[in-house]
Design an enzyme around this catalytic site. Sequence first.
Site, PDB file in Angstrom:
ATOM      1  N   GLN A  33      30.087  10.405  -5.356  1.00 44.83           N
ATOM      2  CA  GLN A  33      30.893  10.768  -4.114  1.00 44.83           C
ATOM      3  C   GLN A  33      30.945   9.362  -3.448  1.00 44.83           C
ATOM      4  O   GLN A  33      30.131   8.699  -2.995  1.00 44.83           O
ATOM      5  CB  GLN A  33      30.134  11.865  -3.429  1.00 44.83           C
TER       6      GLN A  33
ATOM      7  N   SER B  71      24.514  19.422  -4.308  1.00 46.30           N
ATOM      8  CA  SER B  71      25.546  19.007  -3.581  1.00 46.30           C
ATOM      9  C   SER B  71      25.154  17.746  -3.040  1.00 46.30           C
ATOM     10  O   SER B  71      23.807  17.261  -2.881  1.00 46.30           O
ATOM     11  CB  SER B  71      25.410  20.207  -2.467  1.00 46.30           C
ATOM     12  N   PRO B  72      26.116  16.779  -2.801  1.00 47.34           N
ATOM     13  CA  PRO B  72      25.994  15.396  -2.243  1.00 47.34           C
ATOM     14  C   PRO B  72      24.945  15.456  -0.928  1.00 47.34           C
ATOM     15  O   PRO B  72      25.200  16.412  -0.069  1.00 47.34           O
ATOM     16  CB  PRO B  72      27.222  14.936  -1.680  1.00 47.34           C
TER      17      PRO B  72
ATOM     18  N   TYR C  79      34.901  12.404   8.133  1.00 40.88           N
ATOM     19  CA  TYR C  79      34.758  10.829   7.689  1.00 40.88           C
ATOM     20  C   TYR C  79      36.379  10.368   7.598  1.00 40.88           C
ATOM     21  O   TYR C  79      37.172  11.099   7.944  1.00 40.88           O
ATOM     22  CB  TYR C  79      34.101  10.593   6.580  1.00 40.88           C
TER      23      TYR C  79
ATOM     24  N   ARG D 248      36.434  16.465  -2.170  1.00 35.42           N
ATOM     25  CA  ARG D 248      35.779  17.313  -1.092  1.00 35.42           C
ATOM     26  C   ARG D 248      36.464  17.419   0.122  1.00 35.42           C
ATOM     27  O   ARG D 248      36.943  16.106   0.853  1.00 35.42           O
ATOM     28  CB  ARG D 248      34.358  16.869  -0.800  1.00 35.42           C
TER      29      ARG D 248
ATOM     30  N   ARG E  89      20.449  22.099   0.498  1.00 39.61           N
ATOM     31  CA  ARG E  89      19.129  22.317   1.080  1.00 39.61           C
ATOM     32  C   ARG E  89      18.365  22.778  -0.086  1.00 39.61           C
ATOM     33  O   ARG E  89      17.113  22.691  -0.064  1.00 39.61           O
ATOM     34  CB  ARG E  89      19.147  22.918   2.344  1.00 39.61           C
TER      35      ARG E  89
HETATM   36  C1  LIG Z   1      20.262  15.809   4.040  1.00 38.19           C
HETATM   37  C2  LIG Z   1      21.752  16.342   3.894  1.00 38.19           C
HETATM   38  C3  LIG Z   1      22.623  15.347   3.661  1.00 38.19           C
HETATM   39  C4  LIG Z   1      23.865  15.459   3.215  1.00 38.19           C
HETATM   40  N1  LIG Z   1      24.600  14.493   2.984  1.00 38.19           N
HETATM   41  C5  LIG Z   1      26.126  14.721   2.728  1.00 38.19           C
HETATM   42  C6  LIG Z   1      26.708  13.877   1.996  1.00 38.19           C
HETATM   43  O1  LIG Z   1      26.573  12.700   1.810  1.00 38.19           O
HETATM   44  N2  LIG Z   1      28.242  13.797   1.365  1.00 38.19           N
HETATM   45  C7  LIG Z   1      28.595  15.211   1.641  1.00 38.19           C
HETATM   46  O2  LIG Z   1      29.583  15.533   1.418  1.00 38.19           O
HETATM   47  N3  LIG Z   1      27.774  16.343   2.095  1.00 38.19           N
HETATM   48  C8  LIG Z   1      26.525  16.018   2.598  1.00 38.19           C
HETATM   49  N4  LIG Z   1      25.774  17.068   2.872  1.00 38.19           N
HETATM   50  C9  LIG Z   1      26.381  18.408   3.073  1.00 38.19           C
HETATM   51  C10 LIG Z   1      25.987  19.256   1.840  1.00 38.19           C
HETATM   52  O3  LIG Z   1      26.466  18.847   0.791  1.00 38.19           O
HETATM   53  C11 LIG Z   1      26.190  20.656   1.959  1.00 38.19           C
HETATM   54  O4  LIG Z   1      27.603  20.681   1.901  1.00 38.19           O
HETATM   55  C12 LIG Z   1      25.738  21.237   2.884  1.00 38.19           C
HETATM   56  O5  LIG Z   1      24.461  21.182   3.330  1.00 38.19           O
HETATM   57  C13 LIG Z   1      25.671  22.842   2.883  1.00 38.19           C
HETATM   58  O6  LIG Z   1      25.062  23.347   1.811  1.00 38.19           O
HETATM   59  P1  LIG Z   1      23.699  24.220   1.756  1.00 38.19           P
HETATM   60  O7  LIG Z   1      23.998  25.269   2.566  1.00 38.19           O
HETATM   61  O8  LIG Z   1      23.349  24.493   0.224  1.00 38.19           O
HETATM   62  O9  LIG Z   1      22.805  23.088   2.377  1.00 38.19           O
HETATM   63  C14 LIG Z   1      24.542  16.724   3.261  1.00 38.19           C
HETATM   64  C15 LIG Z   1      23.432  17.672   3.607  1.00 38.19           C
HETATM   65  C16 LIG Z   1      21.932  17.473   3.884  1.00 38.19           C
HETATM   66  C17 LIG Z   1      21.265  18.728   4.020  1.00 38.19           C
END
Ligand SMILES: Cc1cc2nc3c(=O)[nH]c(=O)nc-3n(C[C@H](O)[C@H](O)[C@H](O)COP(=O)(O)O)c2cc1C
Length: 759
Positions: A474, A396-397, A556, A604, A698
């Site tokens: 992205q 994921s981003p 955003y 997204r 994560r």
């Molecule tokens: C350190 C970090 C940076 C993130 N940056 C972005 C981002 O740049 N763009 C985005 O769409 N989501 C971003 N997210 C959200 C994640 O893509 C994801 O949607 C969110 O962490 C939930 O997924 P998880 O439970 O697997 O961590 C970020 C998450 C983390 C932890």
Amino acid sequence: MRIAVVGGGPGGLYLSILLRKIRPDCEVTVFDRRAPTDTFGFGVVFSDETLTVFEHADPETYSQIVERFTRWSDIDIHYRGEKTTSGGHGFSAIGRRELLRILQERALSLGADVRFSTEAPAVSELRGADLVVGADGASSAVRTAMARDFVPSLDRRACRYIWLGADVAFDAFKFFIAETEHGVVQAHAYPYDSGMSTFIVEMHERTWKRLGLGEMSVDEGVAWSQRLFSDVLDGARLIGNNSRWINFVTVRNRRWCVDNVVLLGDAAHTAHFSIGSGTKLAMEDAVALAWAFRSFGDDVRAATMAYESERRPIVESTQRAAQASLEWFESIGRYIEQPRLQFAFNLLTRSRRVTYDNLRLRDPEFVRAVHPDARPPMFTPLRLRGLELANRVVVSPMDMYSAIDGTPGDFHLVHLGARALGGAGLVMTEMICVSDIGRITPGCAGMYRPEHVEAWRRIVAFAHAHGGSAMGAQIGHSGRKGSTRLMWEGMDEPLPSGENWEVIAPSAVRYGSRNQVPRAMTRADMDVVRDQFVSAARDSLEAGFDLLELHMAHGYLLSSFLSPLANLREDEYGGSLESRARFPLEVLDACRAVWPAEKPLSVRISATDWVPGGFDPDQAVAFARMLAAHGCDIVDVSSGQVSRMEKPAFGRSYQTPFADRIRHEVGMPVIAVGAISSYDDVNTIVAAGRADLCALARPHLYDPNWTLHAAAEQDFDLVRWVPQYQAGSRKPPAGRDRVRAELERTFEEILLASSEPQV
Ligand SMILES: Cc1cc2nc3c(=O)[nH]c(=O)nc-3n(C[C@H](O)[C@H](O)[C@H](O)COP(=O)(O)O)c2cc1C
Ligand SMILES: Cc1cc2nc3c(=O)[nH]c(=O)nc-3n(C[C@H](O)[C@H](O)[C@H](O)COP(=O)(O)OP(=O)(O)OC[C@H]3O[C@@H](n4cnc5c(N)ncnc54)[C@H](O)[C@@H]3O)c2cc1C
């Protein structure tokens, strides 16, 4: 100690038994307005695990209950004239009347003063007792009288149901799914003695009304149900017992204990009957409360608080599963066109507690039938336009806040490079900002200068040369959430004064009280931003990316156009969803026009703002339809981060239902994301048809090789380890600890070998 228990249902009676056992000096009075044999309902189910608790708590009632149990292990799903069976589940059931008889006799024999056919005095009158227990069911008068203290929330759900009996003992837990001209009607049925089964008929309120059941008498409704399910009832009769068509109400309370009054069982919390836990929860509450008194003696406050803190997390977890299950049945019409076996798998895994692996252990044949492929579901490839992804896992981003003037550097190369070697089908970049003021923080990466394109090209080239993952860019613009600090210096907090840049948004509404008030965009600003997106899309192509994702989530810029909380415009870009979507769709059209037809484009979204009056799942479905019509190939379904007022309902794969809904209602591919952490979750989501891809963020920080390790754990060899790492790719005999042990041993052997004297 004097204890007054309001309600002689399973919770109140079991508590009185246990209290009299532990503290024979206690005076326990139970009030129940019903006569001993005058109860509603038919049978109740217990799972095998519940029973151990009761065995230890009171062996006498336990042995009487289990003696009368009807047991079975199959679940049959009757759907479109066919029966699908899944075995190995282990259920037991007993008639509610029989259960209450056992509990009543035991309570009386232990000296509890059980007053049948007696309305309890008002709680204000009872409070002279040392402890007052509100075990008076879902419509608890104790809770209502003290609503200011307990702060209940009552969530009336969208289905109508009626609790009936059938004079036949089914040989399995049965789900009967019937289709009518006004919607799906389901029956949940299970045997509870040698000649009877519980038979609960349930349908969406809409269906219930259109079918005219609201105008029929209860008897006519029972006769109607009898006719609808006549084929599966095969001559058996449906019987009512004070039965009514009602809506399930999920009860929650902010507090369960106040001074010397405590709530227990349905009075404190309810869990939808489709996971069969209400009686079990009430009786387990009773065990915890009684045990707390064993530990804390006469200290009522300490005992009731210990009871609540022990039980609340367990109950809330069960309520989350029950919520997922009830929502599934509320939306059953969405799944009715799924292939028979997938529908059955979807139904069985609806609460998110039963998973692909659980079912494989319980009934491998069933799972093989659902997914005959030798590859686990997560390793089935997916084609999006001309791009074939090797599996269903997406990195994921994740913003790394480590770019210099927008240029991704060595950190990004190593970070994304490592993940591209880790086996995921698709690796997404962090949000690549389309302009300098479109960055969230000074550390965010961009695609607005020639050196950015070169830097990204280097990363993509590495991934393509060595990894097996496709690479997705992205692109986005921070909007009103821009000009803030690096994540570890204060997420969403503005930069120190003097360092901020002007932020833009659809309206001059700030994100939080400490954030800047953005400048409301003019049409000229929109042209500029649209062109910046187009330029970033072209450059992403230049850099070699395989997939383009437009970031329209998390508050955003494009997301804030969609949200009525952030977009207060009165021109054609604000107001109705069509108007709020106009600019984001314009950006999509412009990017799609330069992004090659053979490459997929994803968007997204935040499917809900988690704020009343904000963007919500209905709008997400409508917007996804628009996205599909404008050439978007897959929707990446996240949620929230649009408003500081949000109240998200976190939990295991909590955003997946939004993705699931879009997938089924719009009929387009989706990416599920959010608290999906195990390969078992990914297999379950994919096999049930809830999403096409699963994005994990994560977990990929914890383990860059998440997918390779998931393959090893599932004994699946057909994944791509780079040749440099082959030596470490050996399939473990079983589990990670064994691998580690084996690797350590090998390493030791090598050391020993190398320290031997050379001749
Ligand atoms: C350190 C970090 C940076 C993130 N940056 C972005 C981002 O740049 N763009 C985005 O769409 N989501 C971003 N997210 C959200 C994640 O893509 C994801 O949607 C969110 O962490 C939930 O997924 P998880 O439970 O697997 O961590 C970020 C998450 C983390 C932890
Ligand atoms: C359709 C349906 C199917 C279900 N199936 C299952 C299942 O399979 N498995 C399962 O575990 N659970 C099941 N349940 C849930 C289960 O019935 C309840 O969760 C369980 O009975 C809760 O126990 P309780 O003691 O908290 O409350 P209740 O059983 O509701 O008992 C409350 C008692 O308080 C009495 N009372 C209320 N107010 C007063 C008053 N003012 N004065 C005196 N007496 C009062 C009532 O008469 C009643 O006897 C089902 C529920 C429904 C609706």
